[in-house]
Design a protein around this motif. Structure first.
Motif, mmCIF file in Angstrom:
data_model
loop_
_atom_site.group_PDB
_atom_site.id
_atom_site.type_symbol
_atom_site.label_atom_id
_atom_site.label_comp_id
_atom_site.label_asym_id
_atom_site.label_seq_id
_atom_site.Cartn_x
_atom_site.Cartn_y
_atom_site.Cartn_z
ATOM 1 N N SER A 215 0.750 -1.304 -0.219
ATOM 2 C CA SER A 215 0.001 -0.007 0.029
ATOM 3 C C SER A 215 0.730 1.259 0.063
ATOM 4 N N LEU A 216 1.838 1.318 0.633
ATOM 5 C CA LEU A 216 2.762 2.506 0.604
ATOM 6 C C LEU A 216 3.677 2.600 -0.439
ATOM 7 N N ARG A 222 9.014 5.367 -0.683
ATOM 8 C CA ARG A 222 10.124 4.614 -0.615
ATOM 9 C C ARG A 222 10.559 3.896 0.614
ATOM 10 N N LEU A 223 10.601 2.840 0.617
ATOM 11 C CA LEU A 223 10.901 2.003 2.040
ATOM 12 C C LEU A 223 12.343 2.238 2.388
ATOM 13 N N THR A 224 12.475 2.745 3.325
ATOM 14 C CA THR A 224 13.852 2.812 4.142
ATOM 15 C C THR A 224 14.439 2.055 5.096
ATOM 16 N N HIS A 225 13.650 1.329 5.661
ATOM 17 C CA HIS A 225 13.822 0.622 6.840
ATOM 18 C C HIS A 225 12.596 -0.430 7.146
ATOM 19 N N PHE A 226 13.014 -1.647 7.420
ATOM 20 C CA PHE A 226 12.098 -2.590 7.733
ATOM 21 C C PHE A 226 12.616 -3.691 8.767
ATOM 22 N N SER A 227 11.888 -3.778 10.011
ATOM 23 C CA SER A 227 12.818 -4.854 10.721
ATOM 24 C C SER A 227 11.694 -5.584 11.521
ATOM 25 N N GLU A 228 11.836 -6.748 12.056
ATOM 26 C CA GLU A 228 10.804 -7.561 12.804
ATOM 27 C C GLU A 228 11.599 -7.819 14.255
ATOM 28 N N TYR A 229 10.645 -8.016 15.102
ATOM 29 C CA TYR A 229 11.111 -8.146 16.705
ATOM 30 C C TYR A 229 10.322 -9.464 17.052
ATOM 31 N N ASP A 230 11.289 -10.235 17.951
ATOM 32 C CA ASP A 230 10.764 -11.563 18.597
ATOM 33 C C ASP A 230 10.060 -11.479 19.962
ATOM 34 N N TYR A 231 9.724 -9.803 20.150
ATOM 35 C CA TYR A 231 9.255 -9.705 21.786
ATOM 36 C C TYR A 231 8.265 -8.449 21.550
ATOM 37 N N SER A 232 7.462 -8.082 22.412
ATOM 38 C CA SER A 232 6.595 -6.969 22.523
ATOM 39 C C SER A 232 7.052 -5.983 23.698
ATOM 40 N N PRO A 233 6.929 -4.995 23.567
ATOM 41 C CA PRO A 233 7.334 -4.023 24.661
ATOM 42 C C PRO A 233 6.100 -3.942 25.906
ATOM 43 N N TYR A 234 5.019 -4.439 25.376
ATOM 44 C CA TYR A 234 3.884 -4.507 26.267
ATOM 45 C C TYR A 234 3.457 -6.120 26.532
ATOM 46 N N ALA A 235 2.842 -6.194 27.947
ATOM 47 C CA ALA A 235 2.490 -7.288 28.374
ATOM 48 C C ALA A 235 0.831 -7.244 28.197
ATOM 49 N N CYS A 236 0.492 -7.138 26.695
ATOM 50 C CA CYS A 236 -0.920 -6.952 26.595
ATOM 51 C C CYS A 236 -1.501 -8.412 25.954
ATOM 52 N N PHE A 237 -0.823 -9.351 25.856
ATOM 53 C CA PHE A 237 -1.531 -10.705 25.480
ATOM 54 C C PHE A 237 -1.294 -11.836 26.478
ATOM 55 N N ALA A 238 -2.415 -12.757 26.331
ATOM 56 C CA ALA A 238 -2.367 -14.087 27.085
ATOM 57 C C ALA A 238 -0.952 -14.525 27.196
ATOM 58 N N TYR A 261 6.840 -5.743 14.158
ATOM 59 C CA TYR A 261 7.632 -5.089 13.016
ATOM 60 C C TYR A 261 7.499 -3.472 12.906
ATOM 61 N N ALA A 262 8.341 -3.190 12.257
ATOM 62 C CA ALA A 262 8.729 -1.386 12.102
ATOM 63 C C ALA A 262 9.014 -1.388 10.551
ATOM 64 N N VAL A 263 8.233 -0.274 9.956
ATOM 65 C CA VAL A 263 8.540 0.313 8.711
ATOM 66 C C VAL A 263 8.824 1.691 9.024
ATOM 67 N N VAL A 264 9.667 1.987 7.996
ATOM 68 C CA VAL A 264 9.743 3.535 7.786
ATOM 69 C C VAL A 264 9.852 3.863 6.237
ATOM 70 N N ALA A 265 9.084 4.774 5.627
ATOM 71 C CA ALA A 265 8.995 4.926 4.536
ATOM 72 C C ALA A 265 8.921 6.434 4.309
ATOM 73 N N THR A 266 9.633 6.800 3.035
ATOM 74 C CA THR A 266 10.055 8.373 2.814
ATOM 75 C C THR A 266 9.102 8.689 1.625
ATOM 76 N N ARG A 267 8.524 9.973 1.478
ATOM 77 C CA ARG A 267 8.109 10.594 0.584
ATOM 78 C C ARG A 267 9.246 11.079 -0.576
ATOM 79 N N PRO A 268 9.259 10.976 -1.733
ATOM 80 C CA PRO A 268 10.489 11.340 -2.352
ATOM 81 C C PRO A 268 10.179 12.769 -2.664
#
Length: 268
Positions: A215-216, A222-238, A261-268
């Protein structure tokens, strides 16, 4: 059930009902926030960088803690949320703390009817449990692109779509990874307070990573960053279990599945 008036009314009522319980919850720790504690996490802080003097549009801001944390860092912030109760609470906090953030009560898709696109923003920010409330990410990306200045960036930090495949107890795969239509559920309590005496219908959608990124890209960002993490900063799930300071795993999944996950996208 994808009629706009229907899902918006139901979800607005849900978030209105949640707001008073969230304000009183240990999860949001409003007293600590008032005393100066930031609500932002390391993931988004690292991606946002120095926001002092920047115009930041915060989409789906709830009652404004992250918006006001950004304002404390020197940003000129406009927060947007569907819930009128949440926006009223955000405005009260803003006044009480002597900050200068602005808050707009609007559905993301309707934002162009409430907020001019000029001057454009340096940053559009949105995080944690936001995209699932939107049926059409193409329209969301249009809004993001509309409000970004050339060279401006979207910073998105979101729970990973793998998480939303499971039932609430994380014992089985219940939903498609892909967006196959509206998911209608009745929610009891809230992630910030499971014992809260509220029960309400919620309408959500699952969005794959390809749908988000596509969609972006479709808006020319323009996609400038993408990362995935094996943790949540919140204890919000069972079955949340500590996995280090400010990090939680979901017990049955351990460190074997992405939670954020995290995405950074830039408008040219």
């Amino acid at each position: 059930m994808e009629n706009a008036n229907t899902y918006l009314a139901l979800n607005r009522a849900l978030w209105n009902a949640r707001t008073e319980h969230h304000l009183a919850s240990a999860f949001y720790d409003v007293a600590g926030f008032r005393a100066g504690k930031s609500s932002l996490n390391g993931i988004e802080l690292a991606l946002l960088g120095d926001v002092a003097g920047q115009r930041v549009l915060h989409l789906q801001c709830h009652f404004g803690q992250d918006s006001l944390s950004l304002a404390r860092l020197g940003a000129q912030v406009t927060g947007v949320d569907l819930s009128d109760e949440a926006i009223a609470a955000a405005r009260r906090l803003n006044t009480d703390l002597g900050l200068s953030a602005e808050f707009v009560c609007a559905d993301v898709y309707a934002l162009p009817q409430h907020l001019p696109a000029e001057p454009p923003f340096d940053v559009v920010f949105t995080s944690y449990g936001v995209l699932g409330w939107l049926p059409d990410l193409g329209r969301w990306a249009e809004v993001v692109a509309r409000y970004l200045k050339p060279g401006g960036q979207l910073v998105l930090v979101e729970f990973h779509p793998v998480v939303w495949m499971f039932d609430n107890d994380f014992q089985r795969v219940q939903y498609s990874y892909f967006n196959t239509g509206a998911i209608e559920e009745t929610e009891t309590g809230t992630y910030a307070n499971p014992e809260a005496p509220i029960e309400h219908q919620a309408i959500t959608w699952n969005h794959s990573l390809s749908e988000v990124i596509g969609s972006l890209l479709g808006q020319g960002l323009r996609l400038t960053h993408f990362s995935e993490y094996d943790y949540s900063p919140y204890a919000c799930f069972a079955h949340a279990v500590p996995a280090g300071e400010g990090r939680y795993h979901i017990g049955p999944l351990g460190d074997k599945a992405p939670l954020v996950y995290a995405v950074v996208a830039t408008r040219p």
